[in-house]
Design a protein around this motif. Structure first.
Motif: not given
Ligand code: UDP
Ligand code: MG
Length: 314
Positions: A15, A46-49, A72-73
């Protein structure tokens, strides 16, 4: 191993959408300035942005970039290890994605590697961090230097350079060891610190808090010492000794004065039983520790160089 790139830069990303472009262009210009071949390895943890999207955009810039993305992270350690795994350089440099480690300091690290050091660690000067954060880093530093016997001033700085041989050892043995700097310091005596600038975080916020610091400290302590386990057996033994003393007291009381108080008898029995249980838990844990050391597959020793003169050699 080395298929061309002299230096591999490994960047774990979680992120960090706001700073990535800036980081990439800074890195590229610094690396071009060095005039040696290089590759930049971004590992998206596993960034969500939009981090991964931005990284994908670097693919067509005609540079030597590698982009690895996790489903995933998995954490910074895993990301760095994945970067190491696909690195090809003779020297590998790690660096945070948040622009706190200025790319401009990389040539300084490489100079020291060329002087012959195996690991060159940045020491952050003028850190602009909260008092709690500073305090926990200081505590961690004390723990690590006590445990590993390597005296560095700043174990928390990710701006580091490693020689290929060290990276290979880390890949071979270090997977279970959550703290790369400590393991690297344990591996080689040839570690040096150089002062580097430290910028405050420009975008986003830190992924770590006090809890993760505590977890890291605990990881380290359990990775390097048997003290917590041995404490169990010691407590058990102390209980047992007290219960034996108490039993002696009760017996002599009975002998000279008559029936002792039931409460004291009860306490003696309780201490004896809990002493036995605790002591044997300690013993079992010792075996578990040996097993976990075995599974960690750390080498017994590491030879730096070997000289041999056989009969008949001149
Ligand atoms: N990071 C990561 N996975 C995580 C947490 C962090 O890859 O689960 C990366 C993050 O993107 C950054 C580096 O690890 O590049 C250090 O993180 P951060 O800056 O939050 O740590 P701090 O500087 O506060 O110690
Ligand atoms: Mg940071």
């Amino acid at each position: 191993m080395n298929k061309g790139a002299y230096v591999s830069i490994v960047v774990p990303v979680f992120n960090e959408e706001d700073g990535l472009r800036e980081l990439y262009s800074e890195l590229s210009s610094v690396l071009k300035g060095i005039g040696k071949s290089y590759e930049i390895i971004f590992v998206d943890d596993g960034s969500k942005d939009k981090s991964l999207e931005i990284l994908e955009g670097f693919k067509n810039t005609g540079q030597n970039v590698k982009i690895i993305s996790f489903c995933r992270n998995f954490g910074q350690h895993a990301a760095v290890m994945a970067g190491f795994n696909s690195s090809e350089g003779e020297v590998v440099v790690t660096l945070d994605a948040d622009l706190q480690n200025p790319p401009g300091e990389i040539p300084k690290l490489l100079e020291k590697i060329e002087e012959g050091f195996d690991v060159v660690a940045g020491r952050r000067m003028g850190r602009k961090e909260g008092i709690l954060r500073k305090f926990s880093s200081a505590v961690m530093n004390i723990i690590i230097s006590k445990l590993t016997g390597v005296k560095l001033k700043d174990y928390g700085c990710m701006l580091r350079a490693y020689k290929r041989s060290i990276i290979n050892y880390l890949l071979q043995y270090g997977e279970k060891c959550v703290y790369i700097p400590a393991f690297a310091s344990w591996l080689t005596g040839s570690v040096i610190e150089v002062p580097v600038k430290d910028n405050p975080r420009k975008y986003g916020k830190s992924k770590y808090n006090l809890l993760s610091f505590l977890r890291q400290a605990f990881d380290l302590i359990t990775a390097y010492t048997l003290v917590p386990i041995q404490l169990i057996s010691i407590v058990g033994a102390v209980f047992l000794i007290i219960s034996v003393l108490l039993t002696g007291y009760l017996l002599s009381f009975r002998f000279f004065f008559g029936t002792p108080s039931p409460l004291t008898t009860f306490v003696a029995i309780l201490l004896f039983l809990s002493g036995v249980t605790t002591f044997f838990i300690g013993v079992v844990s010792e075996y578990l520790v040996r097993m976990s050391i075995e599974t960690r597959k750390r080498p017994l020793y590491i030879i730096k160089e070997k000289f041999e003169r056989k009969n008949g050699d001149k």
